[in-house]
Design a protein around this motif. Structure first.
Motif, PDB file in Angstrom:
ATOM      1  N   ALA A   1       0.217  22.171  46.920  1.00 46.16           N
ATOM      2  CA  ALA A   1      -0.321  20.887  47.764  1.00 46.16           C
ATOM      3  C   ALA A   1       0.951  19.956  48.092  1.00 46.16           C
ATOM      4  N   GLY A   2       1.775  19.831  47.314  1.00 49.62           N
ATOM      5  CA  GLY A   2       2.878  19.030  47.714  1.00 49.62           C
ATOM      6  C   GLY A   2       3.923  19.466  48.653  1.00 49.62           C
ATOM      7  N   ASN A   3       3.961  20.851  48.997  1.00 47.40           N
ATOM      8  CA  ASN A   3       4.627  21.453  50.047  1.00 47.40           C
ATOM      9  C   ASN A   3       3.901  21.161  51.356  1.00 47.40           C
ATOM     10  N   SER A   4       2.745  21.513  51.348  1.00 48.87           N
ATOM     11  CA  SER A   4       1.752  21.448  52.281  1.00 48.87           C
ATOM     12  C   SER A   4       1.798  19.782  52.736  1.00 48.87           C
ATOM     13  N   LEU A   5       1.727  19.002  52.053  1.00 46.55           N
ATOM     14  CA  LEU A   5       1.783  17.565  52.359  1.00 46.55           C
ATOM     15  C   LEU A   5       3.215  17.359  53.165  1.00 46.55           C
ATOM     16  N   HIS A   6       4.220  17.791  52.608  1.00 47.55           N
ATOM     17  CA  HIS A   6       5.389  17.639  53.069  1.00 47.55           C
ATOM     18  C   HIS A   6       5.428  18.309  54.711  1.00 47.55           C
TER      19      HIS A   6
ATOM     20  N   ALA B   1      17.369  27.725  43.667  1.00 46.17           N
ATOM     21  CA  ALA B   1      16.946  27.543  45.156  1.00 46.17           C
ATOM     22  C   ALA B   1      17.793  26.552  45.520  1.00 46.17           C
ATOM     23  N   ALA B   2      18.428  25.583  45.033  1.00 46.70           N
ATOM     24  CA  ALA B   2      19.397  24.788  45.775  1.00 46.70           C
ATOM     25  C   ALA B   2      20.619  25.340  46.043  1.00 46.70           C
ATOM     26  N   GLU B   3      21.137  26.297  45.083  1.00 49.66           N
ATOM     27  CA  GLU B   3      22.404  26.907  45.315  1.00 49.66           C
ATOM     28  C   GLU B   3      22.099  27.898  46.538  1.00 49.66           C
ATOM     29  N   THR B   4      20.953  28.383  46.557  1.00 51.31           N
ATOM     30  CA  THR B   4      20.781  29.274  47.692  1.00 51.31           C
ATOM     31  C   THR B   4      20.745  28.865  49.078  1.00 51.31           C
ATOM     32  N   PHE B   5      20.156  27.487  49.110  1.00 54.91           N
ATOM     33  CA  PHE B   5      20.311  26.682  50.464  1.00 54.91           C
ATOM     34  C   PHE B   5      21.775  26.495  50.535  1.00 54.91           C
ATOM     35  N   LEU B   6      22.536  25.812  49.528  1.00 53.25           N
ATOM     36  CA  LEU B   6      23.622  25.337  49.907  1.00 53.25           C
ATOM     37  C   LEU B   6      24.559  26.627  50.576  1.00 53.25           C
ATOM     38  N   ALA B   7      24.135  27.462  49.865  1.00 58.87           N
ATOM     39  CA  ALA B   7      25.177  28.930  50.437  1.00 58.87           C
ATOM     40  C   ALA B   7      24.761  29.356  52.039  1.00 58.87           C
ATOM     41  N   THR B   8      23.704  28.595  52.408  1.00 54.96           N
ATOM     42  CA  THR B   8      23.626  28.918  54.021  1.00 54.96           C
ATOM     43  C   THR B   8      24.315  27.881  54.831  1.00 54.96           C
TER      44      THR B   8
ATOM     45  N   ALA C   1      11.698  25.830  32.894  1.00 53.48           N
ATOM     46  CA  ALA C   1      12.048  26.590  33.796  1.00 53.48           C
ATOM     47  C   ALA C   1      11.998  25.961  35.282  1.00 53.48           C
ATOM     48  N   LEU C   2      11.341  24.962  35.738  1.00 53.95           N
ATOM     49  CA  LEU C   2      11.432  24.428  36.889  1.00 53.95           C
ATOM     50  C   LEU C   2      12.927  23.928  37.187  1.00 53.95           C
ATOM     51  N   SER C   3      13.438  23.474  36.159  1.00 48.03           N
ATOM     52  CA  SER C   3      15.053  22.822  36.431  1.00 48.03           C
ATOM     53  C   SER C   3      15.818  24.155  36.641  1.00 48.03           C
ATOM     54  N   GLU C   4      15.760  25.359  36.195  1.00 46.25           N
ATOM     55  CA  GLU C   4      16.477  26.477  36.327  1.00 46.25           C
ATOM     56  C   GLU C   4      16.254  26.941  37.751  1.00 46.25           C
ATOM     57  N   GLN C   5      14.877  27.055  38.261  1.00 44.59           N
ATOM     58  CA  GLN C   5      14.560  27.649  39.418  1.00 44.59           C
ATOM     59  C   GLN C   5      15.141  26.797  40.610  1.00 44.59           C
ATOM     60  N   ALA C   6      14.720  25.146  40.362  1.00 44.58           N
ATOM     61  CA  ALA C   6      15.068  24.489  41.547  1.00 44.58           C
ATOM     62  C   ALA C   6      16.890  24.364  41.678  1.00 44.58           C
ATOM     63  N   ALA C   7      17.389  24.660  40.623  1.00 38.93           N
ATOM     64  CA  ALA C   7      18.944  24.632  40.834  1.00 38.93           C
ATOM     65  C   ALA C   7      19.156  25.863  41.582  1.00 38.93           C
TER      66      ALA C   7
ATOM     67  N   ARG D   1      13.022  25.272  53.056  1.00 37.72           N
ATOM     68  CA  ARG D   1      11.688  25.428  52.626  1.00 37.72           C
ATOM     69  C   ARG D   1      11.319  25.808  51.423  1.00 37.72           C
ATOM     70  N   SER D   2      11.983  27.256  51.025  1.00 40.62           N
ATOM     71  CA  SER D   2      11.985  27.651  49.731  1.00 40.62           C
ATOM     72  C   SER D   2      12.211  26.677  48.882  1.00 40.62           C
ATOM     73  N   LEU D   3      13.489  26.059  48.730  1.00 46.22           N
ATOM     74  CA  LEU D   3      13.637  24.977  47.756  1.00 46.22           C
ATOM     75  C   LEU D   3      12.563  24.111  47.661  1.00 46.22           C
ATOM     76  N   ILE D   4      12.058  23.545  48.684  1.00 47.30           N
ATOM     77  CA  ILE D   4      10.940  22.475  48.771  1.00 47.30           C
ATOM     78  C   ILE D   4       9.657  22.824  47.983  1.00 47.30           C
ATOM     79  N   ALA D   5       9.452  24.352  48.276  1.00 48.90           N
ATOM     80  CA  ALA D   5       8.182  24.878  47.594  1.00 48.90           C
ATOM     81  C   ALA D   5       8.359  25.167  46.263  1.00 48.90           C
TER      82      ALA D   5
END
Length: 446
Positions: A199-204, A134-141, A126-132, A189-193
């Motif tokens: 915790a990792g996102n807050s660290l970033h 979110a990455a496509e959504t970011f690229l579209a901007t 699931a994480l691979s699909e969700q990250a891909a 930020r949505s992609l990073i989250a």
């Protein structure tokens, strides 16, 4: 009356004896005479294979007459699997499980011990699909030129282009945070989250704020969250390998998707100022979890003579210390380290828990799918028997030159207390988390 009863008894006995000597008993004796039930001399062995690979299980059995075979998965017969070898040409995820075989002949049957088939996938679920996505959504901007900046071809040489130094001193891959519009930053930020835990996102976010704090307190234009970067090495995909690299001063995540290992390493973290600070009205303490875990562990390790290293350490052994202040050789020569510290098994149960908590402080920066996988590897009984903890200096996180290390079969964590740079009368921290097998998704040396 008695004579009549005795006569009937004798007739019944004679009939019984006649039946015992009949042809039915003879046929039964002939069919089993000399047969022996099968014996299994070699049971099928457990195997771990990659998704799509071929696999074969085999059994060696002996016994009289003709032997027959029936392979089973989880106790259910597999249609057509009736020879001494059972093969799957291309393993699917659903093929994972327990397999055994029933061997039989006319005298009886015997069941082998079970073999476990473990299937390792080239996807990360699931994480691979969700990250891909979110990455496509970011690229579209992004504009076409921005897309070209963020989207890079995969190579290990490119992936190693990260550093602990500010981006003005050592160039980073990808597109800078400061060049993104507010809407683009929101998508980033949505992609990073998505790719990290909360915790990792807050660290970033906290490390970005720390660089703003440095810029506002004497660091100037060499610092600031605008000089943090995001890059895709390889094309974002739910099934093919790619790497999300998040980098900047005192921060690098190398989150690999669909690699040989679920891994975000190398992960470099650093912080100046060393603890809590307030920036733009918000109070941050980005590395509180890692700092506290090492402080607690260091205090405990001082009770063990084997834990103290003989040398001194001015920085991390395996940080970004290659030529040009980028990541050094890959794979690393961990065998060159001959002073490992105290064995995990020599620690008290209370102090063993401190080692585990320190490891979790790093691993729990990752999304649950990755964190669960990595903690299962790092904290298994087998791994912990070959895990060590060490320190140099006085065992505190408050003195320049103090150093801490946790090393296992895969995990490698270092924590170094440095002199301050912008706040040069104080200290700051460098720390690295590596995976001896999983750095860059297991692509080291490939």
């Amino acid at each position: 009356m008695i004579k009549r009863w005795m006569g009937m008894l004798l007739l019944a006995l004679a009939a019984s004896l006649g039946a015992c000597g009949g042809s039915g008993s003879s046929d039964s004796d002939d069919s089993t005479d000399g047969d022996s039930t099968p014996t299994i001399t070699t049971s099928p062995a457990s195997q771990t294979v990659a998704l799509g690979s071929a696999v074969s299980f085999s059994v060696v059995a002996s016994g009289s007459g003709t032997l027959s075979y029936q392979w089973r998965k989880a106790g259910t017969s597999i249609s057509g699997a009736t020879s001494s070898t059972f093969s799957i040409a291309a393993v699917a995820s659903s093929d994972a499980g327990s397999y055994d075989v029933v061997v039989s002949n006319s005298a009886g049957s015997v069941t082998s011990s079970a073999a476990t088939l473990t299937v390792t996938t080239t996807t990360t679920g699931a994480l691979s699909e969700q990250a891909a996505q979110a990455a496509e959504t970011f690229l579209a901007t992004l504009s076409s030129s921005q897309q070209s900046a963020v989207q890079l071809s995969w190579s290990l040489a490119t992936a190693r282009q990260w550093s602990n130094l500010p981006a003005q001193l050592v160039a980073r891959n990808g597109i800078s945070w400061g060049s993104l519009s507010s809407a683009q930053q929101t998508a980033a930020r949505s992609l990073i989250a998505t790719a990290l835990s909360s915790a990792g996102n807050s660290l970033h976010e906290g490390l970005q704020a720390a660089d703003d704090y440095l810029a506002d307190n004497g660091g100037g234009s060499s610092y600031g969250q605008g000089q943090f970067y995001i890059a895709f090495l390889g094309t974002p995909s739910a099934s093919s390998f790619w790497l999300l690299q998040l980098s900047g001063h005192h921060l690098t995540y190398n989150i690999a998707f669909n690699g040989s290992y679920k891994s975000p390493t190398p992960v470099f973290l650093g912080i100046e100022p060393k603890g809590s600070f307030t920036q733009s009205g918000v109070t941050y303490d980005p590395m509180q979890a890692q700092r506290t875990a090492m402080s607690n562990l260091g205090a405990a390790l001082t009770a063990y003579s084997d834990a103290q290293l003989s040398g001194t350490y001015s920085d991390l052994l395996f940080g970004a210390n290659g030529s040009g202040n980028i990541d050094g050789s890959c794979p690393r020569d961990y065998a060159s380290v001959d002073d490992h510290g105290v064995a995990y098994g020599s620690l008290s149960s209370t102090d063993q828990a401190l080692v585990q908590e320190a490891i979790k402080a790093y691993v729990n920066t990752q999304a649950t799918e990755y964190a669960d996988e990595l903690l299962a590897q790092y904290l298994s009984d087998t791994a912990l028997t070959s895990t060590y903890a060490a320190y140099a200096g006085s065992g505190t996180v408050t003195t320049k030159g103090n150093y801490f290390r946790i090393e296992g079969p895969r995990v490698w964590i270092e924590f170094s207390v440095q002199s301050g740079v912008i706040f040069n009368n104080d200290i700051h921290f460098h720390t690295i988390w590596r995976d001896k097998s999983g750095d860059y998704g297991g692509q080291c040396g490939s």
